[in-house]
Write a protein that holds these residues in place. Sequence first.
Motif, PDB file in Angstrom:
ATOM      1  N   ARG A 247       0.814  -1.216   0.000  1.00  0.00           N
ATOM      2  CA  ARG A 247       0.000   0.000   0.000  1.00  0.00           C
ATOM      3  C   ARG A 247       0.848   1.267   0.000  1.00  0.00           C
ATOM      4  O   ARG A 247       0.427   2.295  -0.515  1.00  0.00           O
ATOM      5  CB  ARG A 247      -0.927   0.002   1.227  1.00  0.00           C
ATOM      6  CG  ARG A 247      -1.793  -1.233   1.331  1.00  0.00           C
ATOM      7  CD  ARG A 247      -2.605  -1.267   2.601  1.00  0.00           C
ATOM      8  NE  ARG A 247      -3.695  -0.298   2.586  1.00  0.00           N
ATOM      9  CZ  ARG A 247      -4.580  -0.174   3.573  1.00  0.00           C
ATOM     10  NH1 ARG A 247      -4.497  -0.939   4.651  1.00  0.00           N
ATOM     11  NH2 ARG A 247      -5.539   0.728   3.493  1.00  0.00           N
ATOM     12  N   ALA A 248       2.014   1.232   0.622  1.00  0.00           N
ATOM     13  CA  ALA A 248       2.895   2.401   0.684  1.00  0.00           C
ATOM     14  C   ALA A 248       4.291   1.934   1.056  1.00  0.00           C
ATOM     15  O   ALA A 248       4.453   0.937   1.771  1.00  0.00           O
ATOM     16  CB  ALA A 248       2.389   3.416   1.711  1.00  0.00           C
ATOM     17  N   VAL A 249       5.305   2.659   0.579  1.00  0.00           N
ATOM     18  CA  VAL A 249       6.709   2.337   0.863  1.00  0.00           C
ATOM     19  C   VAL A 249       7.438   3.623   1.228  1.00  0.00           C
ATOM     20  O   VAL A 249       7.253   4.653   0.568  1.00  0.00           O
ATOM     21  CB  VAL A 249       7.387   1.681  -0.364  1.00  0.00           C
ATOM     22  CG1 VAL A 249       8.898   1.534  -0.127  1.00  0.00           C
ATOM     23  CG2 VAL A 249       6.765   0.332  -0.680  1.00  0.00           C
ATOM     24  N   GLU A 250       8.270   3.578   2.278  1.00  0.00           N
ATOM     25  CA  GLU A 250       9.050   4.756   2.665  1.00  0.00           C
ATOM     26  C   GLU A 250      10.228   4.322   3.536  1.00  0.00           C
ATOM     27  O   GLU A 250      10.227   3.238   4.129  1.00  0.00           O
ATOM     28  CB  GLU A 250       8.170   5.751   3.430  1.00  0.00           C
ATOM     29  CG  GLU A 250       8.798   7.120   3.682  1.00  0.00           C
ATOM     30  CD  GLU A 250       9.337   7.766   2.407  1.00  0.00           C
ATOM     31  OE1 GLU A 250      10.516   7.489   2.096  1.00  0.00           O
ATOM     32  OE2 GLU A 250       8.603   8.529   1.758  1.00  0.00           O
ATOM     33  N   VAL A 251      11.226   5.184   3.595  1.00  0.00           N
ATOM     34  CA  VAL A 251      12.343   5.017   4.524  1.00  0.00           C
ATOM     35  C   VAL A 251      11.857   5.397   5.920  1.00  0.00           C
ATOM     36  O   VAL A 251      11.102   6.365   6.083  1.00  0.00           O
ATOM     37  CB  VAL A 251      13.536   5.899   4.116  1.00  0.00           C
ATOM     38  CG1 VAL A 251      14.655   5.848   5.156  1.00  0.00           C
ATOM     39  CG2 VAL A 251      14.063   5.493   2.748  1.00  0.00           C
ATOM     40  N   SER A 252      12.268   4.650   6.935  1.00  0.00           N
ATOM     41  CA  SER A 252      11.950   5.011   8.312  1.00  0.00           C
ATOM     42  C   SER A 252      13.074   5.858   8.887  1.00  0.00           C
ATOM     43  O   SER A 252      14.247   5.457   8.853  1.00  0.00           O
ATOM     44  CB  SER A 252      11.753   3.763   9.176  1.00  0.00           C
ATOM     45  OG  SER A 252      11.336   4.129  10.482  1.00  0.00           O
ATOM     46  N   GLY A 253      12.727   7.018   9.408  1.00  0.00           N
ATOM     47  CA  GLY A 253      13.718   7.901  10.013  1.00  0.00           C
ATOM     48  C   GLY A 253      14.812   8.257   9.031  1.00  0.00           C
ATOM     49  O   GLY A 253      14.559   8.604   7.874  1.00  0.00           O
ATOM     50  N   SER A 254      16.064   8.149   9.492  1.00  0.00           N
ATOM     51  CA  SER A 254      17.212   8.452   8.639  1.00  0.00           C
ATOM     52  C   SER A 254      17.743   7.205   7.937  1.00  0.00           C
ATOM     53  O   SER A 254      18.819   7.228   7.350  1.00  0.00           O
ATOM     54  CB  SER A 254      18.324   9.090   9.481  1.00  0.00           C
ATOM     55  OG  SER A 254      18.700   8.240  10.552  1.00  0.00           O
ATOM     56  N   GLY A 255      16.969   6.097   7.987  1.00  0.00           N
ATOM     57  CA  GLY A 255      17.402   4.858   7.365  1.00  0.00           C
ATOM     58  C   GLY A 255      18.328   4.093   8.313  1.00  0.00           C
ATOM     59  O   GLY A 255      18.653   4.551   9.407  1.00  0.00           O
ATOM     60  N   ALA A 256      18.698   2.888   7.907  1.00  0.00           N
ATOM     61  CA  ALA A 256      18.672   2.349   6.565  1.00  0.00           C
ATOM     62  C   ALA A 256      17.460   1.459   6.268  1.00  0.00           C
ATOM     63  O   ALA A 256      17.392   0.871   5.200  1.00  0.00           O
ATOM     64  CB  ALA A 256      19.944   1.538   6.335  1.00  0.00           C
ATOM     65  N   SER A 257      16.485   1.341   7.187  1.00  0.00           N
ATOM     66  CA  SER A 257      15.351   0.460   6.938  1.00  0.00           C
ATOM     67  C   SER A 257      14.318   1.136   6.061  1.00  0.00           C
ATOM     68  O   SER A 257      14.043   2.331   6.191  1.00  0.00           O
ATOM     69  CB  SER A 257      14.691   0.034   8.251  1.00  0.00           C
ATOM     70  OG  SER A 257      15.524  -0.817   8.980  1.00  0.00           O
ATOM     71  N   VAL A 258      13.735   0.317   5.186  1.00  0.00           N
ATOM     72  CA  VAL A 258      12.597   0.717   4.368  1.00  0.00           C
ATOM     73  C   VAL A 258      11.413  -0.114   4.842  1.00  0.00           C
ATOM     74  O   VAL A 258      11.548  -1.315   5.099  1.00  0.00           O
ATOM     75  CB  VAL A 258      12.862   0.452   2.874  1.00  0.00           C
ATOM     76  CG1 VAL A 258      11.663   0.871   2.031  1.00  0.00           C
ATOM     77  CG2 VAL A 258      14.124   1.180   2.421  1.00  0.00           C
ATOM     78  N   PHE A 259      10.246   0.525   4.989  1.00  0.00           N
ATOM     79  CA  PHE A 259       9.059  -0.235   5.389  1.00  0.00           C
ATOM     80  C   PHE A 259       8.011  -0.174   4.285  1.00  0.00           C
ATOM     81  O   PHE A 259       7.891   0.820   3.570  1.00  0.00           O
ATOM     82  CB  PHE A 259       8.473   0.274   6.714  1.00  0.00           C
ATOM     83  CG  PHE A 259       7.867   1.645   6.674  1.00  0.00           C
ATOM     84  CD1 PHE A 259       6.527   1.837   6.382  1.00  0.00           C
ATOM     85  CD2 PHE A 259       8.642   2.774   6.965  1.00  0.00           C
ATOM     86  CE1 PHE A 259       5.960   3.104   6.359  1.00  0.00           C
ATOM     87  CE2 PHE A 259       8.092   4.051   6.950  1.00  0.00           C
ATOM     88  CZ  PHE A 259       6.747   4.220   6.638  1.00  0.00           C
ATOM     89  N   ALA A 260       7.276  -1.259   4.152  1.00  0.00           N
ATOM     90  CA  ALA A 260       6.134  -1.332   3.251  1.00  0.00           C
ATOM     91  C   ALA A 260       4.900  -1.641   4.071  1.00  0.00           C
ATOM     92  O   ALA A 260       4.882  -2.633   4.813  1.00  0.00           O
ATOM     93  CB  ALA A 260       6.346  -2.401   2.187  1.00  0.00           C
ATOM     94  N   VAL A 261       3.890  -0.787   3.987  1.00  0.00           N
ATOM     95  CA  VAL A 261       2.593  -1.089   4.580  1.00  0.00           C
ATOM     96  C   VAL A 261       1.889  -2.047   3.631  1.00  0.00           C
ATOM     97  O   VAL A 261       1.791  -1.779   2.430  1.00  0.00           O
ATOM     98  CB  VAL A 261       1.758   0.186   4.782  1.00  0.00           C
ATOM     99  CG1 VAL A 261       0.412  -0.157   5.421  1.00  0.00           C
ATOM    100  CG2 VAL A 261       2.509   1.201   5.637  1.00  0.00           C
ATOM    101  N   CYS A 262       1.420  -3.159   4.158  1.00  0.00           N
ATOM    102  CA  CYS A 262       0.890  -4.230   3.308  1.00  0.00           C
ATOM    103  C   CYS A 262      -0.599  -4.466   3.554  1.00  0.00           C
ATOM    104  O   CYS A 262      -1.132  -4.156   4.616  1.00  0.00           O
ATOM    105  CB  CYS A 262       1.658  -5.522   3.554  1.00  0.00           C
ATOM    106  SG  CYS A 262       3.435  -5.397   3.186  1.00  0.00           S
ATOM    107  N   ASP A 263      -1.256  -5.075   2.544  1.00  0.00           N
ATOM    108  CA  ASP A 263      -2.674  -5.415   2.662  1.00  0.00           C
ATOM    109  C   ASP A 263      -2.900  -6.511   3.690  1.00  0.00           C
ATOM    110  O   ASP A 263      -3.890  -6.504   4.417  1.00  0.00           O
ATOM    111  CB  ASP A 263      -3.224  -5.881   1.306  1.00  0.00           C
ATOM    112  CG  ASP A 263      -3.373  -4.748   0.305  1.00  0.00           C
ATOM    113  OD1 ASP A 263      -3.634  -3.612   0.735  1.00  0.00           O
ATOM    114  OD2 ASP A 263      -3.231  -5.010  -0.898  1.00  0.00           O
ATOM    115  N   THR A 264      -1.994  -7.489   3.727  1.00  0.00           N
ATOM    116  CA  THR A 264      -2.157  -8.649   4.596  1.00  0.00           C
ATOM    117  C   THR A 264      -0.829  -9.022   5.238  1.00  0.00           C
ATOM    118  O   THR A 264       0.236  -8.660   4.735  1.00  0.00           O
ATOM    119  CB  THR A 264      -2.665  -9.869   3.808  1.00  0.00           C
ATOM    120  OG1 THR A 264      -1.661 -10.255   2.857  1.00  0.00           O
ATOM    121  CG2 THR A 264      -3.970  -9.552   3.090  1.00  0.00           C
ATOM    122  N   GLN A 265      -0.914  -9.756   6.337  1.00  0.00           N
ATOM    123  CA  GLN A 265       0.300 -10.247   6.972  1.00  0.00           C
ATOM    124  C   GLN A 265       1.009 -11.241   6.067  1.00  0.00           C
ATOM    125  O   GLN A 265       2.240 -11.311   6.048  1.00  0.00           O
ATOM    126  CB  GLN A 265      -0.046 -10.900   8.315  1.00  0.00           C
ATOM    127  CG  GLN A 265       1.164 -11.185   9.190  1.00  0.00           C
ATOM    128  CD  GLN A 265       1.903  -9.926   9.630  1.00  0.00           C
ATOM    129  OE1 GLN A 265       1.311  -8.860   9.716  1.00  0.00           O
ATOM    130  NE2 GLN A 265       3.196 -10.053   9.911  1.00  0.00           N
TER     131      GLN A 265
END
Length: 298
Positions: A247-265
Amino acid sequence: MDAPSFIMVTAPAKINLYLGVHPRKDERGYHRVDTVMTAIDLADTLAIAPADELMVRTVPEAGFPMEENTAYRAAVAMGEAFGREPRFTILIDKHIPIKSGLGGPSTDAAATIKGICHLWKIDPADERIDRVARSIGADVPFFLYGPPAYFTGAGDIMREVFRPLTGTPVALVKPLDGGVSTGEAYAHFDADPQDLPELDPMLAAMREHNEASIFAHIGNNLAPAACALMPEIGTIMAWMREQPGVRAVEVSGSGASVFAVCDTQMAAEAIALSALNEHGWWAQAAKMEKSGPNIVVG
């Protein structure tokens, strides 16, 4: 009732649903930062026990002196604030990667503060607690409480709390080795400031608990700095945007992790497995949650 021999404290990670860094700095030399954060169920665990002197250890072992650990600094600051000697052994079982933008050092500090409050029978609402937290790091006050919240100032002053997005699945992916230091990210931002994402639509969506609008307005103007310092982050972002159920993708804080909000687990777990097995990246499926540090008496 006898004092507990030890307590266990969970220290959840966070992601930034919104991060807006302003170019100008305050009189302390800090950027103004607007951020909306939510806790997730990826967590470190701290065991805190009374001892003859203060000692902090991590598993796996940290590559820096104990005195630089945020949990150690938080314990010292609590002692100074309340006029007591912080004689504790603190063992931190690390699951949150360092330099990942997920708040590991800050949540460990908050868990230490909450744990000492419990052992010393201090009300966590005592005004000195907030001062201690802010003295350790900008994100530490958020981790003391837990619900999604809007912070401003240097990212350390809470303005508003929102209904939790409990159970919302997320996939976390970062390069296997290395990370991005917050200082380096801000230095790069200073050299190449980025426009602020729109804040008001995010705040309105959070107030309305409108998930579609929340995820449509996720933004982070520190992300270009993270990608410039570690180009693999940009590669991960592009790859995650192509995955099904995102549903959405972004870097968290200053990185280095990227998170994706997903429809399902299931979608989050599939992304994490693919990132690990096909690309060799660090990856984890998680869920958004509402809790701050959780204490279990041993």
